[in-house]
Design an enzyme around this catalytic site. Structure first.
Site, mmCIF file in Angstrom:
data_model
loop_
_atom_site.group_PDB
_atom_site.id
_atom_site.type_symbol
_atom_site.label_atom_id
_atom_site.label_comp_id
_atom_site.label_asym_id
_atom_site.label_seq_id
_atom_site.Cartn_x
_atom_site.Cartn_y
_atom_site.Cartn_z
ATOM 1 N N LYS A 178 -8.641 -25.965 -65.613
ATOM 2 C CA LYS A 178 -7.783 -24.605 -65.424
ATOM 3 C C LYS A 178 -6.394 -25.166 -65.516
ATOM 4 C CE LYS A 178 -5.450 -21.930 -64.666
ATOM 5 N NZ LYS A 178 -4.236 -21.254 -65.922
ATOM 6 N N GLU A 254 0.382 -30.023 -54.881
ATOM 7 C CA GLU A 254 1.782 -30.741 -54.974
ATOM 8 C C GLU A 254 2.512 -29.421 -55.622
ATOM 9 O OE1 GLU A 254 0.891 -33.888 -57.551
ATOM 10 O OE2 GLU A 254 -0.686 -34.636 -55.831
ATOM 11 N N CYS A 288 9.296 -31.495 -61.569
ATOM 12 C CA CYS A 288 9.270 -31.432 -59.847
ATOM 13 C C CYS A 288 10.474 -32.447 -58.793
ATOM 14 C CB CYS A 288 7.692 -30.920 -59.582
ATOM 15 S SG CYS A 288 7.022 -32.387 -59.298
ATOM 16 N N GLU A 390 14.642 -23.349 -56.514
ATOM 17 C CA GLU A 390 14.174 -24.045 -57.315
ATOM 18 C C GLU A 390 14.485 -23.544 -58.988
ATOM 19 O OE1 GLU A 390 10.054 -24.635 -58.207
ATOM 20 O OE2 GLU A 390 10.465 -27.369 -58.243
HETATM 21 P P1 NAD Z 1 2.702 -21.688 -61.376
HETATM 22 O O1 NAD Z 1 2.312 -22.011 -60.407
HETATM 23 O O2 NAD Z 1 3.250 -20.852 -62.063
HETATM 24 O O3 NAD Z 1 1.151 -23.142 -61.953
HETATM 25 C C1 NAD Z 1 0.322 -23.492 -62.536
HETATM 26 C C2 NAD Z 1 -0.472 -22.960 -62.288
HETATM 27 O O4 NAD Z 1 -1.635 -22.602 -62.054
HETATM 28 C C3 NAD Z 1 -1.097 -22.486 -63.334
HETATM 29 O O5 NAD Z 1 -2.184 -22.945 -64.444
HETATM 30 C C4 NAD Z 1 -1.241 -21.299 -63.827
HETATM 31 O O6 NAD Z 1 -2.336 -20.400 -64.595
HETATM 32 C C5 NAD Z 1 -1.925 -21.390 -61.789
HETATM 33 N N1 NAD Z 1 -1.640 -19.668 -60.872
HETATM 34 C C6 NAD Z 1 -1.070 -18.922 -60.903
HETATM 35 N N2 NAD Z 1 -1.198 -18.334 -59.987
HETATM 36 C C7 NAD Z 1 -2.490 -18.523 -59.733
HETATM 37 C C8 NAD Z 1 -3.350 -17.347 -58.977
HETATM 38 N N3 NAD Z 1 -3.396 -16.806 -58.062
HETATM 39 N N4 NAD Z 1 -4.809 -18.498 -58.985
HETATM 40 C C9 NAD Z 1 -4.725 -19.844 -59.363
HETATM 41 N N5 NAD Z 1 -4.324 -20.521 -60.212
HETATM 42 C C10 NAD Z 1 -3.058 -19.420 -59.983
HETATM 43 O O7 NAD Z 1 3.534 -23.512 -61.848
HETATM 44 P P2 NAD Z 1 4.104 -23.760 -62.998
HETATM 45 O O8 NAD Z 1 5.062 -22.472 -63.601
HETATM 46 O O9 NAD Z 1 3.571 -24.223 -64.109
HETATM 47 O O10 NAD Z 1 5.171 -25.327 -62.749
HETATM 48 C C11 NAD Z 1 6.623 -25.404 -62.504
HETATM 49 C C12 NAD Z 1 6.469 -25.651 -60.859
HETATM 50 O O11 NAD Z 1 5.513 -26.526 -60.973
HETATM 51 C C13 NAD Z 1 7.705 -25.936 -60.539
HETATM 52 O O12 NAD Z 1 7.925 -25.253 -58.956
HETATM 53 C C14 NAD Z 1 7.699 -27.235 -59.981
HETATM 54 O O13 NAD Z 1 8.037 -27.537 -59.173
HETATM 55 C C15 NAD Z 1 6.010 -27.268 -59.251
HETATM 56 N N6 NAD Z 1 5.328 -28.368 -59.768
HETATM 57 C C16 NAD Z 1 5.581 -29.890 -58.848
HETATM 58 C C17 NAD Z 1 4.797 -30.658 -58.837
HETATM 59 C C18 NAD Z 1 4.139 -31.649 -58.093
HETATM 60 O O14 NAD Z 1 4.081 -32.666 -58.035
HETATM 61 N N7 NAD Z 1 4.729 -31.754 -56.928
HETATM 62 C C19 NAD Z 1 4.744 -31.508 -60.164
HETATM 63 C C20 NAD Z 1 5.105 -30.163 -60.956
HETATM 64 C C21 NAD Z 1 5.792 -29.303 -61.117
HETATM 65 O O1 6OD Z 2 3.630 -39.229 -61.788
HETATM 66 C C1 6OD Z 2 2.779 -38.914 -61.345
HETATM 67 O O2 6OD Z 2 2.312 -38.954 -61.081
HETATM 68 C C2 6OD Z 2 3.648 -36.925 -60.722
HETATM 69 N N1 6OD Z 2 2.524 -36.018 -60.052
HETATM 70 C C3 6OD Z 2 4.261 -36.986 -61.076
HETATM 71 C C4 6OD Z 2 5.157 -34.784 -60.707
HETATM 72 C C5 6OD Z 2 5.883 -34.928 -62.252
HETATM 73 C C6 6OD Z 2 6.912 -33.238 -61.608
HETATM 74 O O3 6OD Z 2 6.972 -32.748 -62.598
#
Ligand code: NAD
Ligand code: 6OD
Length: 486
Positions: A178, A254, A288, A390
């Protein structure tokens, strides 16, 4: 206008309900596509297709053949590199200079690296003495976990989705992805590549939609899903844990971060500025692992801030396909409003705005896009909102520090624990500080330098579990012991 459908059991299908939503280019705020929204019926069909694939050819396929197919998937992405590049840039607005170096090459590498890695991982065995003197042999065997739900975010759509799909398929699972509602294109295009590479029907499925009461929730609460791997916001991770708890299954999360960058006076200033520029502003600050809190040792504070300001003011915002563009827009108007609200909050709380702090004037087709200025603040206490929360935008607060102990305490004073960057030419100090930081990854004199064999994940509110290398294998397989009495 492109119509973006689900990919279920090897075919592109629309929603039975006829429900759709708009696909917007954030650089222009124009609608560029229409996306089908999955209901329970599409999610059920995708889960059934995945389960059937595991019982069929995919489940029985020799490992070497499976790995050869995954290499073909990687080759298929590379063969259609420009299509993936355009799709990713239209969804996100990110410059092609970035996506062509990071997003698309990593999308392909995620299949090759994990296919190669998992072919050669040993399992354990033990000989056991028994009273009859004949003994017993224990050996462990790995089997695929089963049907894996992959929920991915919008910031690095192809990279972060394939970072999970690559190892999941290498381990022999079937997946339902998804993608974020903001970025449906590259995941959908991957369906065509999967078919061309000979991936059996039902192994890779895509359903589009939102989270609550939509595809995300239907997928994570589905009783026939064996594991959930999620990248996104910490509070979404909490919602998924609650919603999926009834059906006991493994999760790999993550999540968010508020990452520190620590610049010591003995750093190589060129390297520290170049790396901090990337870690704060790359992908318009929507990484992130990015640095939102910069700590600079007092003797070099003024010079560092001056050079970071010059770097930020040199960034060129523009269209994704303009070779001069070094920074794109934020992902959406909604996210722009959130980031701007933090810019206002910083000013209200007394920040010195070194540069930026507002919305740039963009020309022509870009006038209504989700643009914000790269922004640097100084002068705030460690308790200020923009130092604690954040933001996920192109901004940072720079704080002077006077001792190693003080900066380590500040760096760790957060509910997150994802990443940190340390800039110093003193290698003893580098190891000493790295050891004390509460972060899943600490970079010394670099940032976002990735070796896919290493553990990746977050401490505290930044995640659950580790992926990468054999750690992905741990999540995507079930390990079972066979005990043979001799
Ligand atoms: P988000 O949590 O809003 O959405 C991520 C995904 O989850 C989307 O596909 C969304 O549709 C889905 N989703 C939302 N609510 C849901 C629910 N209740 N049930 C199931 N699925 C649901 O995140 P975003 O805004 O797309 O991304 C930004 C965030 O992601 C930031 O906080 C960033 O730090 C984090 N992030 C973390 C990493 C990591 O590796 N730790 C990597 C990239 C992004
Ligand atoms: O490099 C990767 O494998 C990874 N998971 C990066 C995450 C980036 C976050 O925005």
């Amino acid at each position: 206008m492109q119509e973006i459908k689900h990919f279920i059991n090897g075919e592109f299908v629309g929603s039975k309900s006829g429900k759709t939503f708009a696909n917007i280019n954030p650089a222009t705020n124009q609608q560029i596509g229409v996306v089908h929204e999955a209901g329970q019926a599409e999610v059920n069909a995708a889960v059934e297709a995945a389960r059937a694939a595991l019982k069929g050819a995919w489940g029985k396929m020799p490992v070497a053949e499976r790995m050869a197919i995954l290499h073909k998937v990687a080759d298929g992405i590379n063969a259609r590199f420009d299509e993936f590049l355009e799709a990713e840039c239209l969804d996100t607005g990110k410059p092609k200079s970035l996506a062509s170096h990071i997003d698309i090459p990593r999308g392909a590498a995620n299949f090759k690296v994990f296919a190669d890695l998992f072919k050669n991982v040993p399992t354990e065995s033990f000989m056991l003495d028994t009273p009859d003197g004949k003994g017993a042999l224990n050996y462990s065997v790995r089997k695929p976990k089963g049907v894996i739900a992959v929920i991915s975010p919008w910031n690095l759509p192809l990279l972060l989705m394939t970072w999970k799909v690559g190892p999941a398929l290498a381990c022999g699972n079937a997946v339902i992805v998804k993608p974020s509602e903001e970025t449906p294109r590259t995941t959908t295009l991957l369906g065509e590549v999967m078919n061309a590479a000979g991936v059996p029907k039902g192994v890779f499925n895509v359903v589009h939609g939102f989270g609550p009461n939509s595809a995300g929730e239907f997928l994570t609460t589905h009783p026939d899903v064996d594991g959930i791997t999620f990248t996104g916001e910490t509070r979404t991770g909490a919602a998924i844990v609650k919603a999926s708890a009834d059906h006991i299954r493994h999760v790999s999360f993550e999540l968010g971060g508020k990452n520190p960058g620590i610049v010591f006076a003995d750093c190589d200033m060129e390297k520290a500025i170049e790396g901090t520029m990337r870690s704060v502003f790359a992908n318009c600050g929507q990484v992130c692992l990015g640095t939102e809190r910069v700590y600079v040792e007092r003797p070099i504070f003024d010079e560092f801030v001056k050079r970071l300001k010059a770097g930020a003011e040199n960034l060129k915002m523009g269209a994704w396909d303009d070779a001069c563009t070094s920074m794109g827009p934020l992902i959406s108007q909604e996210h722009k409003n959130k980031v701007i609200s933090y810019y206002k909050k910083a000013a209200e709380e007394g920040a010195t705005v070194v540069t930026g702090g507002g919305v740039p004037q963009m020309e022509g087709a870009l006038a209504d896009g989700a643009w914000v200025q790269p922004t640097i603040w100084t002068g705030l206490p460690e308790t200020a909102t923009v130092v604690k929360e954040e933001i996920f935008g192109p901004c940072c607060h720079v704080q002077p520090f006077d001792s190693e102990e003080q900066v380590i305490e500040w760096a760790n004073d957060t509910k997150y624990g994802l990443a940190a960057a340390v800039w110093t030419e003193n290698s003893s100090r580098a190891h000493r500080v790295a050891a004390q930081l509460d972060a899943g990854i600490v970079w010394v004199n670099s940032w976002f330098l990735r070796d896919l064999r290493t553990p990746f994940g977050g401490m505290k509110h930044s995640g659950i579990g580790r992926e990468g290398g054999v750690h992905s294998l741990e999540f995507y397989t079930e390990l079972k012991n066979v005990c043979v009495k001799l």
